[in-house]
Scaffold this active site. Structure first.
Site, PDB file in Angstrom:
ATOM      1  N   ASN A  47     145.690 130.404  56.129  1.00  0.00           N
ATOM      2  CA  ASN A  47     144.508 131.264  56.295  1.00  0.00           C
ATOM      3  C   ASN A  47     143.243 130.587  55.747  1.00  0.00           C
ATOM      4  O   ASN A  47     142.223 131.252  55.542  1.00  0.00           O
ATOM      5  CB  ASN A  47     144.711 132.596  55.574  1.00  0.00           C
ATOM      6  N   HIS A 133     147.747 146.280  57.603  1.00  0.00           N
ATOM      7  CA  HIS A 133     148.529 145.451  56.692  1.00  0.00           C
ATOM      8  C   HIS A 133     149.408 146.291  55.769  1.00  0.00           C
ATOM      9  O   HIS A 133     149.113 147.453  55.484  1.00  0.00           O
ATOM     10  CB  HIS A 133     147.562 144.598  55.850  1.00  0.00           C
ATOM     11  N   GLU A 175     141.986 147.358  59.461  1.00  0.00           N
ATOM     12  CA  GLU A 175     141.569 145.966  59.342  1.00  0.00           C
ATOM     13  C   GLU A 175     140.445 145.738  60.354  1.00  0.00           C
ATOM     14  O   GLU A 175     140.369 146.408  61.381  1.00  0.00           O
ATOM     15  CB  GLU A 175     142.731 145.026  59.655  1.00  0.00           C
ATOM     16  N   SER A 179     145.595 140.722  61.111  1.00  0.00           N
ATOM     17  CA  SER A 179     146.131 139.484  60.566  1.00  0.00           C
ATOM     18  C   SER A 179     147.228 138.849  61.403  1.00  0.00           C
ATOM     19  O   SER A 179     147.405 137.628  61.369  1.00  0.00           O
ATOM     20  CB  SER A 179     146.666 139.723  59.154  1.00  0.00           C
ATOM     21  N   ASP A 204     139.082 146.718  55.928  1.00  0.00           N
ATOM     22  CA  ASP A 204     139.650 145.517  55.318  1.00  0.00           C
ATOM     23  C   ASP A 204     139.197 144.298  56.125  1.00  0.00           C
ATOM     24  O   ASP A 204     139.637 144.090  57.252  1.00  0.00           O
ATOM     25  CB  ASP A 204     141.168 145.622  55.307  1.00  0.00           C
ATOM     26  N   HIS A 207     140.601 138.837  56.841  1.00  0.00           N
ATOM     27  CA  HIS A 207     140.711 137.662  57.710  1.00  0.00           C
ATOM     28  C   HIS A 207     139.418 137.347  58.446  1.00  0.00           C
ATOM     29  O   HIS A 207     139.362 136.363  59.193  1.00  0.00           O
ATOM     30  CB  HIS A 207     141.861 137.844  58.694  1.00  0.00           C
ATOM     31  N   LYS A 236     141.291 133.326  51.352  1.00  0.00           N
ATOM     32  CA  LYS A 236     141.465 132.892  52.740  1.00  0.00           C
ATOM     33  C   LYS A 236     140.313 131.951  53.116  1.00  0.00           C
ATOM     34  O   LYS A 236     140.312 130.805  52.710  1.00  0.00           O
ATOM     35  CB  LYS A 236     141.600 134.107  53.646  1.00  0.00           C
TER      36      LYS A 236
END
Length: 383
Positions: A47, A133, A175, A179, A204, A207, A236
């Site tokens: 990541n 997640h 998210e 992810s 979130d 990523h 990340k």
């Protein structure tokens, strides 16, 4: 039967079901090329989207901070562990994210669990995307709120839940960049729904942070919206460690008092906060813009070669769904024979029947690296 006997039996069952996970050992710095179990490989499993984890500037900042402040803070921040480096990093993140309140956490898992369990309660409703997640799922459970699982990226389903539970305090959590699928939530639509129904929006950005948006501020900033709570990670694209929550001052102060993963955890080492500050300076500047452009170009190039790859066109995460658990690990092994590492992802990380190769590109890859992995994956795509 002893506990050891039970563990051995469970491990045999996992192995028989092609679900056993065996750790690999990385040596040296993280980057597009790593030494994995003693062999140098090109990695498409990290990541580390902006190739900062092995950057000398972050290491130098960390070393200088360790020399000045030592390696640990000795306690939780509520006791004697509230170091000035923590306060400085929270201020730097608040300036970057353009918010009034920031709270640091040990990692993204702790941040999501801490936020949801502290802010939501038994009388509340949390509406969560079905592919959120595991940390979000666990935070929802610990909140003891009524949980509604909405179909993936289904804004209409979220609205139906908000209408059904009108009159109760509601949280919508998602998210921004998923992810394992590499696709994007419609954050603008979700923000508008939350405003219309007086719900709180928790996003979130793990990523996306650093890798997308103006100054690397993520999907929300790119869409021109501000969630009530934004969770970001430093391990990340920022190449460091830890996580943060960006929100209002009052919510940040509430988390200081009630988020159990924060209250009962030792503060981050000063050297980690120094590395993160160095990363933010890079990410916010012209070099960060350049790295994001390269990352986007690599993602698009890969999808031009492998058109069945999932995710948004410019997403660094490009999944190839294989389906069968054994088959996906077979392809991980075949790629390793060519000194290319792409991690096979199996349930329970992803739903049953959707085992996949998760190709993760980095700004540190070369064009020839992208073309090599695409060529090697053609047979997997045509299976």
């Amino acid at each position: 039967m002893t506990l050891d006997d039970d563990a051995r039996a469970e491990l045999r069952a996992l192995d028989a079901a092609n679900g056993l996970r065996v750790p690999r050992i990385v040596d040296g710095r993280q980057g597009p090329r790593v030494t994995l179990d003693g062999v140098e490989v090109t990695s498409f499993a990290s990541n580390d989207y902006l190739a900062l984890a092995g950057d000398r500037r972050l290491a130098d900042a960390a070393a200088a901070a360790a020399e000045e402040h030592g390696t640990g803070v000795g306690a939780s921040r509520l006791i004697v562990g509230n170091h000035r480096r923590h306060v400085g990093l929270e201020r730097a993140i608040a300036d970057w994210m353009r918010c009034d309140g920031v709270r640091l956490f040990a990692n993204g898992y702790a941040a999501n669990v801490g936020v949801l369990s502290a802010l939501a309660g038994p009388d509340d409703v949390v509406i969560s995307d079905e592919l959120d997640h595991a940390s979000i799922i666990d935070g929802c459970r610990l909140s003891r709120a009524t949980i509604v699982v909405a179909k993936h990226r289904d804004v209409a389903a979220v609205e139906r839940a908000l209408v059904e539970y009108r009159g109760r305090r509601c949280f919508v959590v998602s998210e921004s960049l998923f992810s394992m699928d590499g696709d994007l939530a419609d954050v603008r639509a979700l923000a508008e729904l939350c405003k219309r129904h007086d719900a709180a929006f928790v996003l979130d950005e793990a990523h996306a942070l650093g890798a997308r948006g103006p100054e690397g501020r993520g999907v929300a900033a790119a869409a021109g919206i501000v969630p009530d709570v934004l969770v970001g990670t430093c391990g990340k694209a920022l190449g460091s460690f830890g996580a943060f929550v960006a929100t209002t001052r009052a919510v940040a102060d509430w988390l200081w008092n009630r988020a159990r993963p924060f209250v009962f955890s030792t503060g981050l080492p000063p050297m980690v906060t120094a590395a993160t500050e160095a990363a933010i300076a890079i990410v916010r500047g012209s070099e960060g813009d350049d790295r994001r452009r390269v990352l986007s170009d690599h993602a698009r190039r890969f999808r031009m070669r492998i058109t069945s790859a999932g995710g948004a066109p410019d997403s660094a995460i490009a999944p190839l769904v294989i389906g069968d658990d054994r088959e996906v690990m077979h392809w991980t092994g075949r790629l390793l024979e060519q000194r290319v590492f792409v991690q096979g992802i199996r349930p329970p990380t992803v739903p049953e029947g959707t085992a996949r190769l998760r190709v993760s590109v980095s700004a540190g890859h070369r064009t020839e690296d992208i073309e090599q992995v695409a060529d090697l994956l053609h047979d997997a795509v045509r299976r």
